[in-house]
Design a protein around this motif. Structure first.
Motif, mmCIF file in Angstrom:
data_model
loop_
_atom_site.group_PDB
_atom_site.id
_atom_site.type_symbol
_atom_site.label_atom_id
_atom_site.label_comp_id
_atom_site.label_asym_id
_atom_site.label_seq_id
_atom_site.Cartn_x
_atom_site.Cartn_y
_atom_site.Cartn_z
ATOM 1 N N ASP A 188 0.821 -1.215 0.000
ATOM 2 C CA ASP A 188 0.000 0.000 0.000
ATOM 3 C C ASP A 188 0.855 1.264 0.000
ATOM 4 O OD1 ASP A 188 1.054 -0.151 2.507
ATOM 5 O OD2 ASP A 188 -0.841 -0.035 3.583
ATOM 6 N N LYS A 189 2.201 1.096 -0.047
ATOM 7 C CA LYS A 189 3.091 2.248 -0.125
ATOM 8 C C LYS A 189 4.329 1.864 -0.937
ATOM 9 C CE LYS A 189 3.755 2.641 4.353
ATOM 10 N NZ LYS A 189 4.281 3.095 5.662
ATOM 11 N N PRO A 190 5.026 2.830 -1.534
ATOM 12 C CA PRO A 190 6.199 2.511 -2.344
ATOM 13 C C PRO A 190 7.304 1.856 -1.500
ATOM 14 C CG PRO A 190 5.492 4.776 -2.682
ATOM 15 C CD PRO A 190 4.725 4.266 -1.511
ATOM 16 N N HIS A 191 8.057 0.995 -2.161
ATOM 17 C CA HIS A 191 9.210 0.351 -1.550
ATOM 18 C C HIS A 191 10.437 0.554 -2.434
ATOM 19 C CE1 HIS A 191 6.254 -1.467 1.054
ATOM 20 N NE2 HIS A 191 7.172 -2.184 1.691
ATOM 21 N N TYR A 192 11.585 0.234 -1.853
ATOM 22 C CA TYR A 192 12.840 0.346 -2.602
ATOM 23 C C TYR A 192 13.760 -0.763 -2.118
ATOM 24 C CZ TYR A 192 16.944 2.540 -4.806
ATOM 25 O OH TYR A 192 18.049 2.815 -5.589
ATOM 26 N N TYR A 193 14.283 -1.531 -3.067
ATOM 27 C CA TYR A 193 15.283 -2.539 -2.693
ATOM 28 C C TYR A 193 16.642 -1.988 -3.077
ATOM 29 C CZ TYR A 193 17.757 -6.828 -1.780
ATOM 30 O OH TYR A 193 18.613 -7.748 -1.251
ATOM 31 N N GLY A 194 17.519 -1.850 -2.108
ATOM 32 C CA GLY A 194 18.816 -1.296 -2.452
ATOM 33 C C GLY A 194 19.777 -1.238 -1.290
ATOM 34 N N MET A 195 20.884 -0.535 -1.545
ATOM 35 C CA MET A 195 21.954 -0.398 -0.564
ATOM 36 C C MET A 195 22.252 1.080 -0.355
ATOM 37 S SD MET A 195 25.860 -1.906 -0.697
ATOM 38 C CE MET A 195 26.405 -0.790 -1.997
ATOM 39 N N VAL A 196 22.241 1.491 0.881
ATOM 40 C CA VAL A 196 22.644 2.851 1.231
ATOM 41 C C VAL A 196 24.146 2.841 1.485
ATOM 42 C CG1 VAL A 196 22.305 4.771 2.824
ATOM 43 C CG2 VAL A 196 20.401 3.227 2.304
ATOM 44 N N TYR A 197 24.851 3.822 0.916
ATOM 45 C CA TYR A 197 26.300 3.877 1.142
ATOM 46 C C TYR A 197 26.740 5.324 1.301
ATOM 47 C CZ TYR A 197 26.708 4.856 -3.915
ATOM 48 O OH TYR A 197 26.593 5.401 -5.175
ATOM 49 N N TYR A 198 27.935 5.495 1.862
ATOM 50 C CA TYR A 198 28.461 6.812 2.182
ATOM 51 C C TYR A 198 29.910 6.871 1.709
ATOM 52 C CZ TYR A 198 24.510 6.336 5.345
ATOM 53 O OH TYR A 198 23.259 6.103 5.869
ATOM 54 N N ALA A 199 30.231 7.866 0.910
ATOM 55 C CA ALA A 199 31.572 7.977 0.322
ATOM 56 C C ALA A 199 32.356 9.112 0.968
ATOM 57 C CB ALA A 199 31.464 8.211 -1.182
ATOM 58 N N ALA A 200 33.661 8.891 1.097
ATOM 59 C CA ALA A 200 34.536 9.950 1.616
ATOM 60 C C ALA A 200 34.810 11.009 0.557
ATOM 61 C CB ALA A 200 35.839 9.335 2.117
ATOM 62 N N GLN A 201 34.836 10.603 -0.706
ATOM 63 C CA GLN A 201 35.097 11.522 -1.819
ATOM 64 C C GLN A 201 33.916 11.483 -2.783
ATOM 65 O OE1 GLN A 201 37.813 13.397 -1.740
ATOM 66 N NE2 GLN A 201 38.629 12.334 0.086
ATOM 67 N N GLN A 202 33.506 12.631 -3.283
ATOM 68 C CA GLN A 202 32.334 12.711 -4.156
ATOM 69 C C GLN A 202 32.460 11.865 -5.419
ATOM 70 O OE1 GLN A 202 31.216 16.664 -5.461
ATOM 71 N NE2 GLN A 202 29.053 16.073 -5.530
ATOM 72 N N PRO A 203 33.639 11.794 -6.081
ATOM 73 C CA PRO A 203 33.741 10.973 -7.298
ATOM 74 C C PRO A 203 33.421 9.497 -7.065
ATOM 75 C CG PRO A 203 35.592 12.480 -7.160
ATOM 76 C CD PRO A 203 34.884 12.569 -5.847
ATOM 77 N N ASP A 204 33.611 9.028 -5.823
ATOM 78 C CA ASP A 204 33.358 7.610 -5.538
ATOM 79 C C ASP A 204 31.877 7.254 -5.594
ATOM 80 O OD1 ASP A 204 36.026 7.080 -5.289
ATOM 81 O OD2 ASP A 204 36.052 7.227 -3.089
ATOM 82 N N VAL A 205 30.998 8.238 -5.444
ATOM 83 C CA VAL A 205 29.563 7.970 -5.525
ATOM 84 C C VAL A 205 29.222 7.383 -6.884
ATOM 85 C CG1 VAL A 205 27.273 9.013 -5.572
ATOM 86 C CG2 VAL A 205 28.940 9.725 -3.835
ATOM 87 N N LYS A 206 29.688 8.048 -7.950
ATOM 88 C CA LYS A 206 29.418 7.583 -9.309
ATOM 89 C C LYS A 206 30.160 6.290 -9.607
ATOM 90 C CE LYS A 206 27.532 8.185 -13.382
ATOM 91 N NZ LYS A 206 26.062 8.066 -13.550
ATOM 92 N N LYS A 207 31.369 6.168 -9.058
ATOM 93 C CA LYS A 207 32.154 4.952 -9.304
ATOM 94 C C LYS A 207 31.446 3.720 -8.738
ATOM 95 C CE LYS A 207 36.696 7.223 -9.384
ATOM 96 N NZ LYS A 207 37.984 7.356 -8.670
ATOM 97 N N VAL A 208 30.822 3.863 -7.575
ATOM 98 C CA VAL A 208 30.087 2.739 -6.987
ATOM 99 C C VAL A 208 28.915 2.352 -7.883
ATOM 100 C CG1 VAL A 208 28.628 2.012 -5.060
ATOM 101 C CG2 VAL A 208 30.762 3.226 -4.611
ATOM 102 N N GLN A 209 28.194 3.356 -8.376
ATOM 103 C CA GLN A 209 27.059 3.089 -9.256
ATOM 104 C C GLN A 209 27.500 2.306 -10.494
ATOM 105 O OE1 GLN A 209 23.851 3.998 -8.726
ATOM 106 N NE2 GLN A 209 24.149 5.192 -6.851
ATOM 107 N N ASN A 210 28.589 2.745 -11.104
ATOM 108 C CA ASN A 210 29.097 2.069 -12.309
ATOM 109 C C ASN A 210 29.585 0.659 -11.997
ATOM 110 O OD1 ASN A 210 28.532 4.324 -13.880
ATOM 111 N ND2 ASN A 210 30.578 5.214 -13.570
ATOM 112 N N LEU A 211 30.249 0.516 -10.861
ATOM 113 C CA LEU A 211 30.800 -0.784 -10.472
ATOM 114 C C LEU A 211 29.710 -1.845 -10.338
ATOM 115 C CD1 LEU A 211 33.201 -2.542 -9.335
ATOM 116 C CD2 LEU A 211 32.521 -1.695 -7.070
ATOM 117 N N LEU A 212 28.548 -1.451 -9.819
ATOM 118 C CA LEU A 212 27.512 -2.424 -9.472
ATOM 119 C C LEU A 212 26.496 -2.677 -10.582
ATOM 120 C CD1 LEU A 212 26.829 -1.428 -5.756
ATOM 121 C CD2 LEU A 212 28.408 -3.143 -6.654
ATOM 122 N N LYS A 213 26.652 -2.031 -11.716
ATOM 123 C CA LYS A 213 25.734 -2.266 -12.825
ATOM 124 C C LYS A 213 25.818 -3.720 -13.283
ATOM 125 C CE LYS A 213 25.440 2.394 -14.791
ATOM 126 N NZ LYS A 213 25.781 3.265 -15.937
#
Length: 477
Positions: free
Chosen positions: A336-361
């Protein structure tokens, strides 16, 4: 499903379990040819319908549950599950826990308490109990002479302060290296002979009440002792409850039970296991409650074994069947409400945010944390992760903010890892895979398999209920 806690499982003959009852205990039903007496049925029905049971059943509902229960037990017996070593070992463990205490002679615990008190009197050897306080400076063995001399000078200085009128308790708090007693002004507990190092005990028994010793050296260091109080040992009746609690905390019941078992076995020329077999049969013949308890746990263990091997484990491990079950019943898992399956993560450097996304495709979700760890956190941690899981809207501030765009849910920044992100998939209408709701699907599929299993047992075995006897359950003298 969780395993029943079995306190007692006994492997004695079926003739004991189903022995004939006295007149006035009629047969209420037969299941797979085995009679069930009214008293046995009442025992089970009443135990499963006490005031603290949430899901109470009326009599007719319980009859069906009871038949299913007994049919599973019969199937387990036919499969000889009660002859497996694992079953026998478990049975013996629980049997020993229950039967051994019944072998302890009456008054044995009280005698044990009395013996302990008599031992205390003997150890005192006519002396009283003493309540000392001390100021202690530790002198490790083989310490350098300079250190020993320094500690000697300190203890002498403390003693001089006492001689000049300083308060003992305040000096103990300030200088004693026995920090536990120092917090109490140096006070220890009550002691008798043989409980302290000899040098300390000698001085303690030479002091009069409220008298303070000169500094002296023991095997552990320097002491100044003050005798706070002294008293004779209290009478037995006064100390009995305290001694009993102490001995109980030290396993008195188990020790006496083992002693009684070993002693009886030796007298009768049996092994302890043989003795316990014989005593189990004797005690159950005398105590109907124990007899039914035996039956209950005997059946319960078999119920668990057959359910685990024939239903729960096969259902939980059959991924193809689970997937098919999910597809067939997908509408049962709509949210009865939206859900999301995923992983929350926290990066020390901003470029690593995108790198994680690309790595896990294209990477299997169960491997996400391993891939990130091996790529980013080999030498030092640059990406912190939470375990991938299913989230509902409103469960996680980061997800609410980044995925569901809930503005009022502010994300809390992690120190050293300021860039929060998520990777996964939005599930607006319901789960996409059976693994999105794995625990619920497995539970539902296990229940379906159990229903089919019971249906098969009801076709395989015969059973009949005698309504006229059933009508008298809990309605007779």
């Amino acid at each position: 499903m969780k395993r029943i806690a079995f306190f007692l499982i006994l492997s004695f003959s079926q003739s004991l379990i189903l022995s004939s009852f006295a007149q006035g205990d009629p047969i209420v039903m037969k299941i797979a040819g085995q009679p069930v007496t009214r008293s046995e049925f009442e025992y089970n029905y009443n135990k499963n319908n006490t005031d603290n049971v949430i899901d109470k059943k009326d009599l007719d509902e319980y009859v069906d549950l009871f038949i299913n229960y007994k049919l599973k037990v019969k199937a387990a017996e036919d499969a000889r599950m009660d002859t497996a070593k694992s079953y026998i070992d478990e049975f013996r463990t629980y049997r020993d826990q229950q039967i051994r205490p019944l072998l302890v002679p009456e008054g044995a615990e009280e005698q044990e308490v009395r013996n302990y008190y008599d031992g205390m009197l003997k150890q005192l050897n006519g002396k009283d109990l003493r309540l000392p306080a001390h100021i202690f400076l530790r002198v490790p063995q083989n310490s350098p002479q300079e250190e020993q001399d320094a500690k000697k000078a300190r203890i002498d200085s403390i003693y001089q302060a006492l001689q000049s009128g300083a308060d003992f308790a305040e000096l103990a708090k300030a200088h004693s290296e026995d920090r536990q007693s120092a917090m109490r002004g140096g006070q220890l507990r009550w002691f008798g002979p043989g409980e302290l190092v000899p040098e300390f005990e000698k001085v303690m028994y030479e002091l009069k009440k409220e008298e303070t010793s000169k500094p002296f050296l023991s095997a552990v260091g320097y002491h100044i002792v003050r005798l706070m109080d002294c008293k004779p040992l209290e009478p037995y009746d006064t100390l009995q409850p305290q001694i009993r609690r102490f001995l109980e905390s030290r396993g008195m019941a188990d020790r006496l039970a083992q002693k009684a078992t070993d002693s009886l076995a030796q007298v009768r020329g049996l092994t302890p296991a043989q003795l316990l077999d014989a005593e189990t049969e004797r005690l159950c013949a005398q105590d109907m409650e124990l007899k039914y308890l035996v039956q209950e746990y005997h059946d319960g263990l078999l119920l668990y074994e057959i359910s685990k091997t024939q239903i729960w484990d096969p259902a939980a491990s059959d991924t193809v069947a689970l997937q098919n079950y999910f597809k067939k019943h997908k509408k049962d898992y709509v949210w009865d409400k939206p859900h999301y399956y995923g992983m929350v993560y926290y990066a020390a450097q901003q470029p690593d945010v995108k790198k994680v996304q690309n790595l896990l495709k294209g990477v299997e979700e169960s491997l996400w944390t391993v891939r990130v760890r091996d790529t980013f956190n080999k030498d030092s941690v640059t990406v912190r992760m939470e375990q991938p899981r299913l989230y509902a809207k409103g469960e996680h501030a980061v997800l609410d903010s980044l995925v569901f765009k809930v503005r009022e849910n502010k994300t809390r920044e992690r120190k050293g890892f300021p860039y929060a992100a998520v990777v996964g998939r939005a599930l607006k209408k319901g789960p996409q895979k059976w693994t999105d709701v794995a625990s619920q699907v497995v539970s539902d599929y296990q229940a379906e398999c159990e229903r089919q299993f019971v249906e098969g047992l009801r076709k395989k075995y015969t059973f009949e209920v005698y309504p006229e006897v059933l009508a008298t359950v809990n309605k007779h003298d």
